[in-house]
Scaffold this active site. Structure first.
Site, short mmCIF file in Angstrom:
data_model
loop_
_atom_site.label_atom_id
_atom_site.label_comp_id
_atom_site.label_asym_id
_atom_site.label_seq_id
_atom_site.Cartn_x
_atom_site.Cartn_y
_atom_site.Cartn_z
N ASP A 98 6.54 -2.04 3.24
CA ASP A 98 5.93 -1.20 4.26
C ASP A 98 7.04 -0.47 5.04
O ASP A 98 8.21 -0.86 5.00
CB ASP A 98 5.09 -2.08 5.19
N ASP A 100 6.45 1.52 8.70
CA ASP A 100 6.38 1.49 10.16
C ASP A 100 6.17 0.08 10.69
O ASP A 100 5.29 -0.65 10.25
CB ASP A 100 5.25 2.39 10.64
#
Length: 263
Positions: A98, A100
């Site tokens: 991932d 953010d």
């Protein structure tokens, strides 16, 4: 973060009120999971605009899968999200990472120590996005790229996430990048469906701060704490020895189960 002199107090109040009505990417939390309440305007604004993109379009092969009335996924054949495994990654486990609050934190508000400033055009207006790198992210990505087939998978828009990745991934760890259109919009969340990657699930791991993102495959997950601006954070550095062990196994599930038990 310092308030900007460009935006008036009235404008800030308006933005904060708008942000309060939005849901941050991956904000649906698993029971007992407590996240910081701060929400960057980047996530709030992009999430507010997402209603324009959540309806599947028949002419877009990468659109989110349509949902049945009970919330289940419709049984539709789709092409794998990832290309055939390249020869230089043959035999490597696929690690989905991932962006953010896992590797970086971004905001529209100016930050004195921003690592990157990314211009993003939204509705004809260019906004400056201030990006902070999580401590030890460079070392983490370099080592991960040496051991695994690394895939960036984010629910953010590519117009923001792609240029951030260009600057962040200076060692070329990511062999593929997947963005919001590759997610499945399921019960109000953008879910990263690992079964659509085109890889054997016992050879796939996802690193993410949001349990909602991997709700279809929780046994494949290495959860990480959400990161905003703690420059003393060492989570990425601390994960490297575990992934060094994981890189040598044939089936990821036993190692992941042991990791969850020991955490």
């Amino acid at each position: 973060m310092e308030p900007t002199s460009i935006i008036t107090q009235a404008k800030r109040d308006e933005e904060e009120a708008a942000a309060a009505t939005c849901v941050q990417e991956g904000s649906s939390e698993a029971p007992g999971l407590k996240k910081p309440r701060r929400r960057g305007l980047l996530h709030s604004l992009f999430r507010c605009l997402c209603h324009e993109e959540t309806e599947p379009h028949s002419d877009n092969n990468n659109a989110p899968l349509p949902l049945e009335e009970n919330g289940a996924l419709s049984k539709i054949h789709t092409e794998p999200l990832l290309p055939q495994l390249p020869s230089n990654a043959s035999g490597k486990i696929c690690v989905v990472i991932d962006l953010d609050e896992t590797l970086v934190h971004s905001s529209f508000k100016p930050v004195n120590n921003a690592d990157f400033i990314i211009p993003v055009e939204i509705d004809g207006t260019v906004h400056q996005v201030y990006v902070l790198k999580r401590p030890h992210v460079d070392e983490f990505l370099k080592r991960m790229g040496e051991m695994f087939e690394c895939v960036l998978f984010t629910a953010s828009l590519s117009k923001y996430a792609d240029p951030v990745s260009d600057l962040l991934d200076k060692y070329g760890a990511f062999q593929s990048r997947l963005f919001r259109e590759s997610c499945v919009f399921h019960r109000g969340n953008y879910v990263k469906d690992l079964s659509r990657l085109g890889r054997e699930l016992n050879r796939v791991v996802i690193i993410d701060n949001s349990p909602a993102s991997y709700v279809f495959h929780p046994d494949n997950a290495v959860p990480v704490a959400s990161w905003f601006d703690d420059m003393a954070d060492t989570e990425l550095l601390d994960l490297i020895p575990f992934f060094e062990r994981l890189s040598r196994v044939d089936d990821v599930y036993e190692q992941l189960s042991q990791q969850r038990t020991s955490s």
